[in-house]
Design a protein around this motif. Structure first.
Motif, PDB file in Angstrom:
ATOM      1  N   LYS A 127      -8.700 -79.565  52.997  1.00 59.77           N
ATOM      2  CA  LYS A 127      -7.926 -79.142  54.168  1.00 59.77           C
ATOM      3  C   LYS A 127      -8.598 -78.010  54.940  1.00 59.77           C
ATOM      4  N   LYS A 128      -9.069 -76.992  54.263  1.00 61.58           N
ATOM      5  CA  LYS A 128      -9.654 -75.840  54.948  1.00 61.58           C
ATOM      6  C   LYS A 128     -10.918 -76.227  55.706  1.00 61.58           C
ATOM      7  N   ARG A 129     -11.752 -77.068  55.109  1.00 60.91           N
ATOM      8  CA  ARG A 129     -13.018 -77.424  55.753  1.00 60.91           C
ATOM      9  C   ARG A 129     -12.803 -78.321  56.970  1.00 60.91           C
ATOM     10  N   ARG A 130     -11.894 -79.272  56.859  1.00 61.88           N
ATOM     11  CA  ARG A 130     -11.691 -80.160  58.009  1.00 61.88           C
ATOM     12  C   ARG A 130     -11.032 -79.419  59.169  1.00 61.88           C
ATOM     13  N   ILE A 131     -10.120 -78.486  58.860  1.00 65.16           N
ATOM     14  CA  ILE A 131      -9.505 -77.686  59.915  1.00 65.16           C
ATOM     15  C   ILE A 131     -10.543 -76.776  60.556  1.00 65.16           C
ATOM     16  N   GLN A 132     -11.383 -76.166  59.724  1.00 67.82           N
ATOM     17  CA  GLN A 132     -12.452 -75.319  60.240  1.00 67.82           C
ATOM     18  C   GLN A 132     -13.362 -76.114  61.166  1.00 67.82           C
ATOM     19  N   LYS A 133     -13.715 -77.339  60.768  1.00 71.13           N
ATOM     20  CA  LYS A 133     -14.621 -78.163  61.570  1.00 71.13           C
ATOM     21  C   LYS A 133     -14.021 -78.451  62.937  1.00 71.13           C
ATOM     22  N   THR A 134     -12.761 -78.794  62.985  1.00 69.46           N
ATOM     23  CA  THR A 134     -12.122 -79.108  64.260  1.00 69.46           C
ATOM     24  C   THR A 134     -12.029 -77.883  65.158  1.00 69.46           C
ATOM     25  N   TYR A 135     -11.661 -76.747  64.580  1.00 69.20           N
ATOM     26  CA  TYR A 135     -11.584 -75.519  65.379  1.00 69.20           C
ATOM     27  C   TYR A 135     -12.949 -75.142  65.958  1.00 69.20           C
ATOM     28  N   VAL A 136     -13.985 -75.234  65.147  1.00 72.50           N
ATOM     29  CA  VAL A 136     -15.336 -74.883  65.621  1.00 72.50           C
ATOM     30  C   VAL A 136     -15.744 -75.805  66.761  1.00 72.50           C
ATOM     31  N   ASP A 137     -15.500 -77.106  66.621  1.00 74.26           N
ATOM     32  CA  ASP A 137     -15.853 -78.058  67.679  1.00 74.26           C
ATOM     33  C   ASP A 137     -15.148 -77.737  68.990  1.00 74.26           C
ATOM     34  N   VAL A 138     -13.838 -77.526  68.910  1.00 76.81           N
ATOM     35  CA  VAL A 138     -13.053 -77.307  70.132  1.00 76.81           C
ATOM     36  C   VAL A 138     -13.379 -75.959  70.763  1.00 76.81           C
ATOM     37  N   VAL A 139     -13.434 -74.907  69.963  1.00 69.83           N
ATOM     38  CA  VAL A 139     -13.713 -73.571  70.506  1.00 69.83           C
ATOM     39  C   VAL A 139     -15.092 -73.538  71.165  1.00 69.83           C
ATOM     40  N   ALA A 140     -16.091 -74.129  70.509  1.00 69.41           N
ATOM     41  CA  ALA A 140     -17.446 -74.116  71.067  1.00 69.41           C
ATOM     42  C   ALA A 140     -17.518 -74.895  72.379  1.00 69.41           C
ATOM     43  N   SER A 141     -16.929 -76.089  72.417  1.00 71.46           N
ATOM     44  CA  SER A 141     -17.002 -76.909  73.631  1.00 71.46           C
ATOM     45  C   SER A 141     -16.217 -76.291  74.781  1.00 71.46           C
ATOM     46  N   VAL A 142     -15.067 -75.710  74.477  1.00 70.62           N
ATOM     47  CA  VAL A 142     -14.274 -75.037  75.513  1.00 70.62           C
ATOM     48  C   VAL A 142     -14.987 -73.785  76.012  1.00 70.62           C
ATOM     49  N   LEU A 143     -15.627 -73.070  75.103  1.00 73.82           N
ATOM     50  CA  LEU A 143     -16.345 -71.856  75.489  1.00 73.82           C
ATOM     51  C   LEU A 143     -17.489 -72.176  76.447  1.00 73.82           C
ATOM     52  N   VAL A 144     -18.136 -73.315  76.239  1.00 78.46           N
ATOM     53  CA  VAL A 144     -19.204 -73.732  77.152  1.00 78.46           C
ATOM     54  C   VAL A 144     -18.667 -73.863  78.575  1.00 78.46           C
ATOM     55  N   ILE A 145     -17.500 -74.483  78.724  1.00 82.74           N
ATOM     56  CA  ILE A 145     -16.911 -74.677  80.055  1.00 82.74           C
ATOM     57  C   ILE A 145     -16.518 -73.333  80.669  1.00 82.74           C
ATOM     58  N   TRP A 146     -15.960 -72.450  79.856  1.00 87.80           N
ATOM     59  CA  TRP A 146     -15.591 -71.129  80.378  1.00 87.80           C
ATOM     60  C   TRP A 146     -16.823 -70.333  80.789  1.00 87.80           C
TER      61      TRP A 146
END
Length: 381
Positions: free
Chosen positions: A227-246
């Motif tokens: 659970k912790k690793r899959r949640i971490q993976k999703t958060y990292v993907d979304v935060v990184a991609s959104v940060l690129v747009i910002w």
């Protein structure tokens, strides 16, 4: 059979989906605001069309992650692993990367190659992106599922082979390596655009994301059951991609809200200061700079932002009579301290607000000629 203790999707996964959806929603609001303020010239220079397409790729990438990272029960329609993992997660990860590459290529074409990035260029780039990504996914679709990815009913999960993981991660490193080369070529872009500094920040974010992706997929083969690793993976993907747009458009949007007029004035003055051939080497023996030529139907913000200086330089007599910043046309401090209004008629056509009221029957800043009649009755330079 696999000696795995699986952690089924639960409340924490639901919270993860809600938080990531909120981040994507906030980014959507940023883009909507930017489009509503498209006439604000620092925003207009940011190529909103491609940035919006990158955002759309981010959303579809996130939807693919719901199955790939086991945040939902993979039963029924969700059990089509190749649809969700290959055609949404992998496909749009590559689309995100290739669209970002095209955005940097547009800058390289404008600033380094001195060529226009027109609507035709955008369409060709889009066709290449689509062809590359479809070809890659189509090949994997046709390969046996046992060699790529398949659904395991006993686990209610998609089993992704190590060979598929290595291939997918390797292609991502290859794409972002090409992006790094383009960013290096953009190192001389000047202060009015800040593109090099933004590009470096984006590249560092992506390198961090790729490192995390490589470690997670290659070292923790069954991370989706933790659970912790899959949640971490999703958060990292979304935060990184959104940060690129910002990083692409966040700063001009912020300035348009809190420091609108003075920032635009300063931005235009910096553009003028950077603009003459000494900064971008804009001289051209044919009389006009190729990168400033713009298809009248183009959406390119980069072309729209460039001053079309010719090889003859600025008409000094004209500048003496039409100084936009006071006594010294390139003295930013003087212009800001005296609050001299910017002369809109001295800007490139695409950045003017009074485009239907140009200076008539006077020498153009962009060359030694006078304005000419346009078929629709306007006078254009």
């Amino acid at each position: 059979m696999y000696n795995i203790t699986a952690s089924n999707p639960g409340k924490d996964d639901t919270i993860t989906i809600a938080v990531c959806s909120g981040l994507l929603g906030l980014t959507a609001m940023l883009l909507v605001y930017a489009w509503c303020n498209y006439n604000y010239r620092p925003i207009r220079a940011k190529n909103l069309t491609w940035t919006t397409l990158i955002y759309c790729a981010t959303v579809l990438w996130f939807i693919g992650n719901l199955v790939t990272n086991n945040h939902v029960r993979i039963v029924g329609v969700w059990s089509n692993c190749k649809l969700w993992v290959l055609w949404l997660r992998v496909f749009f990860v590559y689309v995100f990367a290739t669209m970002t590459i095209v955005r940097f290529y547009a800058l390289d074409r404008v600033f380094n190659q001195k060529k226009p990035f027109t609507r035709r260029s955008s369409l060709i780039s889009g066709a290449i992106i689509l062809s590359f990504n479809v070809a890659y996914c189509l090949v994997n679709q046709l390969i046996s599922s046992s060699l790529t990815l398949e659904y395991v009913p006993d686990l209610e999960a998609c089993k992704i082979t190590m060979a598929f993981r290595i291939a997918a991660v390797s292609v991502q490193w290859l794409l972002w390596g090409a992006c790094g080369v383009l960013i290096f070529r953009l190192r001389n872009i000047q202060s009015s655009f800040n593109e090099f500094r933004e590009s470096v920040a984006i590249f560092l974010v992506i390198i961090g994301l790729l490192t995390e992706t490589s470690v997670t997929n290659l070292h923790y083969e069954y991370y989706v059951f933790e659970k912790k690793r899959r949640i971490q993976k999703t958060y990292v993907d979304v935060v990184a991609s959104v940060l690129v747009i910002w990083l692409f458009i966040g700063y001009p949007v912020y300035k348009s809200i809190f420091d609108r007029e003075s920032y635009e004035q300063m931005w235009l003055e910096r553009l003028a200061k950077d603009g003459p051939g000494n900064t971008y080497d804009c001289s051209n023996p044919q009389g006009t700079t190729a990168y400033a030529k713009m298809d009248e139907n183009t959406d390119s913000g980069f072309n729209n932002s460039q001053v079309n200086y010719n090889g003859k330089g600025i008409n000094s007599a004209y500048m003496n009579n039409h100084r936009p910043f006071g006594d010294d046309p390139f003295n930013i401090e003087s212009g800001m301290s005296t609050h001299v209004p910017y002369n809109d008629n001295l800007l490139p056509m695409a950045l003017r607000n009074n485009i239907h009221n140009p200076l008539l029957n006077s020498p153009s800043l962009f060359g030694g000629n006078y304005s000419n009649s346009h078929p629709d009755g306007r006078h254009v330079i």
